[in-house]
Design an enzyme around this catalytic site. Structure first.
Site, PDB file in Angstrom:
ATOM      1  N   MET A  77      42.065 -88.451  45.983  1.00  0.00           N
ATOM      2  CA  MET A  77      42.112 -88.089  44.569  1.00  0.00           C
ATOM      3  C   MET A  77      43.501 -88.324  43.958  1.00  0.00           C
ATOM      4  O   MET A  77      44.463 -88.591  44.663  1.00  0.00           O
ATOM      5  CB  MET A  77      41.717 -86.626  44.396  1.00  0.00           C
ATOM      6  CG  MET A  77      40.295 -86.309  44.853  1.00  0.00           C
ATOM      7  SD  MET A  77      39.893 -84.553  44.707  1.00  0.00           S
ATOM      8  CE  MET A  77      39.938 -84.323  42.933  1.00  0.00           C
ATOM      9  N   HIS A  78      43.557 -88.185  42.645  1.00  0.00           N
ATOM     10  CA  HIS A  78      44.797 -88.083  41.858  1.00  0.00           C
ATOM     11  C   HIS A  78      45.576 -89.382  41.719  1.00  0.00           C
ATOM     12  O   HIS A  78      46.573 -89.419  41.000  1.00  0.00           O
ATOM     13  CB  HIS A  78      45.749 -87.012  42.424  1.00  0.00           C
ATOM     14  CG  HIS A  78      45.108 -85.720  42.792  1.00  0.00           C
ATOM     15  ND1 HIS A  78      44.346 -84.990  41.906  1.00  0.00           N
ATOM     16  CD2 HIS A  78      45.098 -85.027  43.967  1.00  0.00           C
ATOM     17  CE1 HIS A  78      43.914 -83.890  42.518  1.00  0.00           C
ATOM     18  NE2 HIS A  78      44.341 -83.902  43.755  1.00  0.00           N
ATOM     19  N   ASP A 232      37.442 -87.030  47.640  1.00  0.00           N
ATOM     20  CA  ASP A 232      37.250 -86.924  49.084  1.00  0.00           C
ATOM     21  C   ASP A 232      36.820 -85.541  49.555  1.00  0.00           C
ATOM     22  O   ASP A 232      35.944 -85.413  50.425  1.00  0.00           O
ATOM     23  CB  ASP A 232      38.491 -87.393  49.837  1.00  0.00           C
ATOM     24  CG  ASP A 232      39.779 -86.738  49.351  1.00  0.00           C
ATOM     25  OD1 ASP A 232      39.751 -85.876  48.446  1.00  0.00           O
ATOM     26  OD2 ASP A 232      40.852 -87.106  49.874  1.00  0.00           O
TER      27      ASP A 232
END
Length: 477
Positions: A77-78, A232
């Site tokens: 992520m991110h 995830d």
């Protein structure tokens, strides 16, 4: 048949399952991370696209893939993956553990609109401050941004040609209204962006596009639906059947996650708990996140020249913590400190501190970091009664006993099999392609449960208190 693609930091994993969720084939392609400066962590998006194509070729070489109907995606992520108007990456992706934008994150977090809308602190690892860093430091790149995609959504662009994301991943950008499950126009405007630069949103179990014909041809398949997928951790929860309110898992991967599913939105930004959408509709989740779990053990492995397996294999029965403390903040920490600048510490070393004693201290230090996450979750009203133990670190029975005792709740180790993010992605692919509901995401069979050692819980609690005090003493040094 259905395929799950899990884009991890160190590898892309692909699995092929049938409609009984039996794994028929799998393949992993390694990936590398570039760290050109302290606090930077980047990957070339083209490496993801090449890895995905390699994985599809490998699956097709091991099984007849002509009946593949759905593909699901999971990913770290991110990340900030920036594309121009021709869908070409403008620069390397800034990953989840890239902390260069801590100044920008702090400034955003001072604006009360961000916490009120997203339900989260603006952490340096989140996407929005990274893009703001680009605006300030690479203005020529910023001016050419046509689309901002999260890593797995960049992979989706390669697979389908579509600009799409879904709620679990989008909730980790700091541009997302987590209660409304939609982009926030005021937050985008505050970052000199607008909705046209964001991908379209679908739920994780919904179709997001169709596999490009040239990629479907690798499989010998046609009209392959690609699901929205998940970040995830939400994908791992789908793979492990952690969907109902109160169910939980503890992930001992490179980083560590204490994840709890929620049937309602329960934000509490001050706790530094992540409050995100889950990968299925009308469901949310909370996470306590630590940045170094097995990464801390790998650090000790490099320091001592002994493998992680060698360090942990002869630790014997569980012992109370010694005076030696390890604070696993090798690259900063998220929950509960939101401190990108703090670094790891070994305390109370003496002549008797050998590699085995140091190993125990590292395992205990990570366990105390998880205990901080437990307490942060409890402050929001989420009290965990037990959790599945997932990730590579769960192979160490000693570590699981340490964790169960430090957390004072049981950890359940699943029997061997596939139940992680790749399986969660494949299940979402099955839902999108067939219309199946979340009931197909069943929990795994349990091989063994690790109960807290009640004779040692007080000793671990006392040591956790010393651990917390150490952080408060050292954080500004």
């Amino acid at each position: 048949m259905f395929i799950g693609l899990d884009l991890g930091t160190s590898s892309l994993k692909a699995i092929l399952i049938d409609d009984a969720q039996t794994v028929l084939a799998e393949h992993t392609v390694p990936l590398t991370v570039q760290r050109p400066h302290d606090g930077w962590s980047e990957q070339d998006p083209d490496s993801w696209f090449n890895a995905a194509e390699q994985a599809l070729v490998a699956l097709a070489s091991r099984a007849d893939c002509s009946s593949v109907k759905g593909v699901g995606l999971s990913g770290h992520m991110h990340g900030a993956t920036l594309f121009d108007a021709n869908d070409e990456p403008l620069r390397p992706c800034m990953l989840w553990n890239d902390t260069r934008s801590h100044v920008e994150a702090g400034e955003m977090d001072e604006n009360p609109l961000f916490r009120a809308t997203t339900g989260n602190i603006v952490f340096p690892g989140f996407t929005a401050p990274k893009v703001e860093w680009v605006r300030r430091n690479e203005p020529a790149v910023f001016d050419r941004i046509a689309k901002i995609l999260l890593p797995k959504d960049a992979l989706r662009l390669f697979l389908t040609g579509e600009h799409v994301s879904e709620m679990s991943d989008a909730a980790g950008t700091a541009w997302f209204d987590t209660a409304a499950r939609d982009w926030s126009d005021p937050l985008l405007s505050a970052c000199n962006l607008d909705r046209s630069q964001m991908p379209h949103l679908v739920e994780g179990s919904a179709p997001s596009g169709t596999l490009r014909p040239e990629l479907a041809a690798i499989l010998g398949a046609q009209n392959v639906i690609v699901a929205g997928g998940a970040g995830d951790n939400a994908a791992a929860a789908i793979g492990a059947g952690v969907i109902k309110d109160g169910t939980a898992f503890l992930s001992l991967g490179t980083s560590g996650v204490l994840f709890a599913a929620n049937d309602a939105y329960r934000p509490d930004p001050a706790s530094a708990v992540h409050s995100f959408c889950h990968a299925v509709s009308d469901t949310w989740h909370q996470m306590g996140v630590i940045l170094a779990a097995t990464d801390a053990l790998e650090w000790l492995s490099r320091l001592t020249g002994q493998s992680a397996q060698a360090l942990t294999q002869d630790l014997g029965s569980l012992k109370p913590p010694s005076q030696t403390l390890f604070l696993p903040y090798l690259g900063g920490e998220r929950t509960p400190h939101n401190n990108a600048q703090v670094r790891g510490q070994f305390l109370h070393l003496d002549h008797a501190t050998d590699a085995q004693a140091a190993t125990r201290a590292v395992l205990e230090g990570v366990a105390f970091a998880f205990a901080d996450c437990r307490d942060a979750l409890a402050s929001t009203g989420t009290r965990i009664q037990g959790a599945l133990a997932l990730g590579g670190g769960a192979r160490s029975e000693y570590w699981l006993q340490v964790l169960a005792t430090a957390l004072d709740f049981p950890l359940h180790l699943p029997k061997g099999g596939e139940f992680g993010a790749a399986m969660g992605a494949a299940r979402l692919g099955m839902m999108a392609a067939t219309g199946a509901d979340q009931s197909i995401a069943t929990p795994p069979e349990i091989a063994r449960s690790f109960e807290p050692d009640q004779a040692l819980t007080q000793a671990f609690s006392d040591s956790h208190g010393r651990y917390r005090a150490a952080y408060q003493t050292l954080k500004n040094l």
